[in-house]
Write a protein that holds these residues in place. Structure first.
Motif, PDB file in Angstrom:
ATOM      1  N   ALA A   1       0.828  -1.210   0.000  1.00 34.11           N
ATOM      2  CA  ALA A   1       0.000   0.000   0.000  1.00 34.11           C
ATOM      3  C   ALA A   1       0.861   1.257   0.000  1.00 34.11           C
ATOM      4  O   ALA A   1       0.531   2.258  -0.661  1.00 34.11           O
ATOM      5  CB  ALA A   1      -0.925  -0.025   1.214  1.00 34.11           C
ATOM      6  N   LEU A   2       1.950   1.228   0.734  1.00 40.05           N
ATOM      7  CA  LEU A   2       2.845   2.382   0.741  1.00 40.05           C
ATOM      8  C   LEU A   2       3.610   2.513  -0.568  1.00 40.05           C
ATOM      9  O   LEU A   2       3.890   3.620  -1.034  1.00 40.05           O
ATOM     10  CB  LEU A   2       3.825   2.270   1.918  1.00 40.05           C
ATOM     11  CG  LEU A   2       3.193   2.299   3.322  1.00 40.05           C
ATOM     12  CD1 LEU A   2       4.261   2.094   4.384  1.00 40.05           C
ATOM     13  CD2 LEU A   2       2.450   3.611   3.545  1.00 40.05           C
TER      14      LEU A   2
ATOM     15  N   THR B   1       2.624   1.404  -3.578  1.00 37.26           N
ATOM     16  CA  THR B   1       1.774   1.608  -4.764  1.00 37.26           C
ATOM     17  C   THR B   1       0.746   2.705  -4.542  1.00 37.26           C
ATOM     18  O   THR B   1      -0.342   2.680  -5.106  1.00 37.26           O
ATOM     19  CB  THR B   1       1.050   0.289  -5.105  1.00 37.26           C
ATOM     20  OG1 THR B   1       0.242  -0.108  -3.980  1.00 37.26           O
ATOM     21  CG2 THR B   1       2.035  -0.811  -5.430  1.00 37.26           C
ATOM     22  N   ALA B   2       1.081   3.663  -3.708  1.00 34.49           N
ATOM     23  CA  ALA B   2       0.122   4.736  -3.434  1.00 34.49           C
ATOM     24  C   ALA B   2      -0.170   5.580  -4.661  1.00 34.49           C
ATOM     25  O   ALA B   2      -1.258   6.155  -4.796  1.00 34.49           O
ATOM     26  CB  ALA B   2       0.661   5.621  -2.310  1.00 34.49           C
ATOM     27  N   SER B   3       0.758   5.635  -5.590  1.00 33.29           N
ATOM     28  CA  SER B   3       0.573   6.468  -6.788  1.00 33.29           C
ATOM     29  C   SER B   3      -0.146   5.740  -7.914  1.00 33.29           C
ATOM     30  O   SER B   3      -0.422   6.345  -8.962  1.00 33.29           O
ATOM     31  CB  SER B   3       1.941   6.959  -7.293  1.00 33.29           C
ATOM     32  OG  SER B   3       2.778   5.853  -7.594  1.00 33.29           O
TER      33      SER B   3
ATOM     34  N   ASP C   1      -3.240   3.604  -9.908  1.00 29.99           N
ATOM     35  CA  ASP C   1      -4.696   3.736  -9.961  1.00 29.99           C
ATOM     36  C   ASP C   1      -5.351   2.528  -9.307  1.00 29.99           C
ATOM     37  O   ASP C   1      -4.689   1.590  -8.870  1.00 29.99           O
ATOM     38  CB  ASP C   1      -5.160   3.890 -11.405  1.00 29.99           C
ATOM     39  CG  ASP C   1      -4.679   2.747 -12.295  1.00 29.99           C
ATOM     40  OD1 ASP C   1      -4.154   1.746 -11.748  1.00 29.99           O
ATOM     41  OD2 ASP C   1      -4.818   2.839 -13.529  1.00 29.99           O
ATOM     42  N   ASP C   2      -6.674   2.535  -9.243  1.00 30.77           N
ATOM     43  CA  ASP C   2      -7.400   1.480  -8.537  1.00 30.77           C
ATOM     44  C   ASP C   2      -7.230   0.118  -9.187  1.00 30.77           C
ATOM     45  O   ASP C   2      -7.127  -0.905  -8.494  1.00 30.77           O
ATOM     46  CB  ASP C   2      -8.892   1.844  -8.480  1.00 30.77           C
ATOM     47  CG  ASP C   2      -9.139   3.076  -7.627  1.00 30.77           C
ATOM     48  OD1 ASP C   2      -8.251   3.403  -6.815  1.00 30.77           O
ATOM     49  OD2 ASP C   2     -10.216   3.689  -7.775  1.00 30.77           O
TER      50      ASP C   2
ATOM     51  N   PHE D   1      -3.826  -1.236  -8.319  1.00 25.87           N
ATOM     52  CA  PHE D   1      -3.775  -1.605  -6.898  1.00 25.87           C
ATOM     53  C   PHE D   1      -4.523  -2.913  -6.646  1.00 25.87           C
ATOM     54  O   PHE D   1      -4.081  -3.745  -5.852  1.00 25.87           O
ATOM     55  CB  PHE D   1      -4.375  -0.477  -6.053  1.00 25.87           C
ATOM     56  CG  PHE D   1      -4.337  -0.758  -4.591  1.00 25.87           C
ATOM     57  CD1 PHE D   1      -3.162  -0.619  -3.873  1.00 25.87           C
ATOM     58  CD2 PHE D   1      -5.482  -1.188  -3.914  1.00 25.87           C
ATOM     59  CE1 PHE D   1      -3.129  -0.892  -2.507  1.00 25.87           C
ATOM     60  CE2 PHE D   1      -5.452  -1.469  -2.564  1.00 25.87           C
ATOM     61  CZ  PHE D   1      -4.272  -1.315  -1.853  1.00 25.87           C
TER      62      PHE D   1
ATOM     63  N   SER E   1      -2.967  -6.393  -5.193  1.00 29.66           N
ATOM     64  CA  SER E   1      -3.554  -7.027  -4.012  1.00 29.66           C
ATOM     65  C   SER E   1      -3.861  -8.497  -4.263  1.00 29.66           C
ATOM     66  O   SER E   1      -3.603  -9.354  -3.409  1.00 29.66           O
ATOM     67  CB  SER E   1      -4.832  -6.283  -3.605  1.00 29.66           C
ATOM     68  OG  SER E   1      -4.548  -4.933  -3.299  1.00 29.66           O
TER      69      SER E   1
END
Length: 317
Positions: free
Chosen positions: A45-46, A48-50, A52-53, A56, A60
């Protein structure tokens, strides 16, 4: 006790693990895998914060498959069926024939575990384990595996039955140097459990072990001698040779004057008249008639010779 009988007769004592111990081992494994998954998820999460959904979500799903599915598969493959939880509970996953599992077994177990453990919160696995006589879940059934107990209470070692008196000493000239320890172990375990086996299974196992033993020694099984009696006689011959080696070493040590006290005074000897010295007494009688070199028939409880019926074997008709 499991009724499994393998080719080398070394898994006759397998004890399948029941639901309570398996559930405890699974809880430990899930706690460890869950903690790892949380840490990996936080790190992703840290990192791939940049993104898109969609990206992400893909990351996951990859983390889920890598940690929650691939992790247990890799651990069981590398540890040959002993995950952290199973190691703590004294359990191990083996094949149906008692051998160590491989990657394909762990893969099937892991894939089925997603359905019967993760997606149903273990309900399907519990029901399958309760229904199965050997406590197997669906993953074990499809993979051909079994979870067994490695740590069992130590019991009294079963004694190898003595051979019939008419076979004692018959194989004194047999060359046993080429027989491996694994074959000796298989023969011993068969002899200690032969009365617990089905008659047909025990007969076929005895014949196969006797054939392997005869192949190693280069001498065929004598005609008219039952395979079980032949195995017992050969094992008795090996034990007699081992005993003679021990007694011979003690006799040689005594002959070299090994029985000396702490102050340099010999003990255990008799004085030689006129010589002023001591002659050591032999530790055991010499080989020969009635000595350590002669085959000794098995003794009964009253010191007499064991009748053929007491050995579990009968002379050929």
């Amino acid at each position: 006790m499991s009724e499994l009988v393998t080719g080398d007769a070394v898994v006759l004592g397998l004890r399948p693990a029941k639901l309570p111990s398996r559930a405890l081992a699974l809880a430990i494994d899930l706690a460890v895998v869950g903690a790892v998954f949380v840490l990996v998820s936080i790190g992703l999460a840290l990192a791939t914060a940049s993104l898109d959904d969609a990206a992400f979500a893909a990351v996951s799903v990859a983390a889920f498959l890598l940690v929650l599915v691939g992790g247990p598969i890799a651990v069981e493959t590398l540890s040959h069926g002993r995950s952290l939880g199973k190691l703590a509970c004294g359990l191990r996953v083996v094949r149906d024939d008692g051998g160590p599992i491989r990657f394909r077994h762990a893969l099937v177990r892991g894939a089925m575990g997603v359905v019967e453990i993760l997606m149903t919160f273990g309900v399907v696995a519990c029901i399958a384990s309760l229904v199965s006589a050997r406590g197997r879940r669906l993953g074990d059934v499809f993979a051909g595996t079994l979870v067994v107990r490695e740590r069992v209470p130590a019991g009294r070692a079963a004694a190898v039955p003595p051979p019939p008196p008419w076979l004692v000493g018959r194989f004194a000239g047999l060359d046993l140097s080429a027989v491996p320890d694994s074959l000796w172990l298989a023969v011993r375990q068969y002899l200690t459990r032969m009365h617990q086996l089905d008659a047909q299974v025990g007969r076929s196992m005895a014949e196969r072990l006797a054939g392997e033993l005869a192949e190693r020694t280069g001498v065929p099984v004598p005609a008219g001698v039952p395979a079980g009696a032949y195995l017992a006689a050969v094992v008795n011959e090996r034990q007699a040779r081992d005993a003679r080696k021990v007694f011979g070493a003690a006799r040689d040590e005594a002959a070299r004057g090994g029985f000396e006290g702490a102050a340099g005074q010999p003990v255990g000897g008799v004085p030689v008249k006129g010589a002023g010295t001591w002659a050591p007494v032999a530790a055991v009688p010499p080989a020969g008639a009635g000595g350590a070199g002669a085959p000794v028939p098995p003794a009964g409880a009253d010191g007499g010779q064991v009748p053929p019926a007491a050995t579990g074997f009968a002379p050929p008709a």
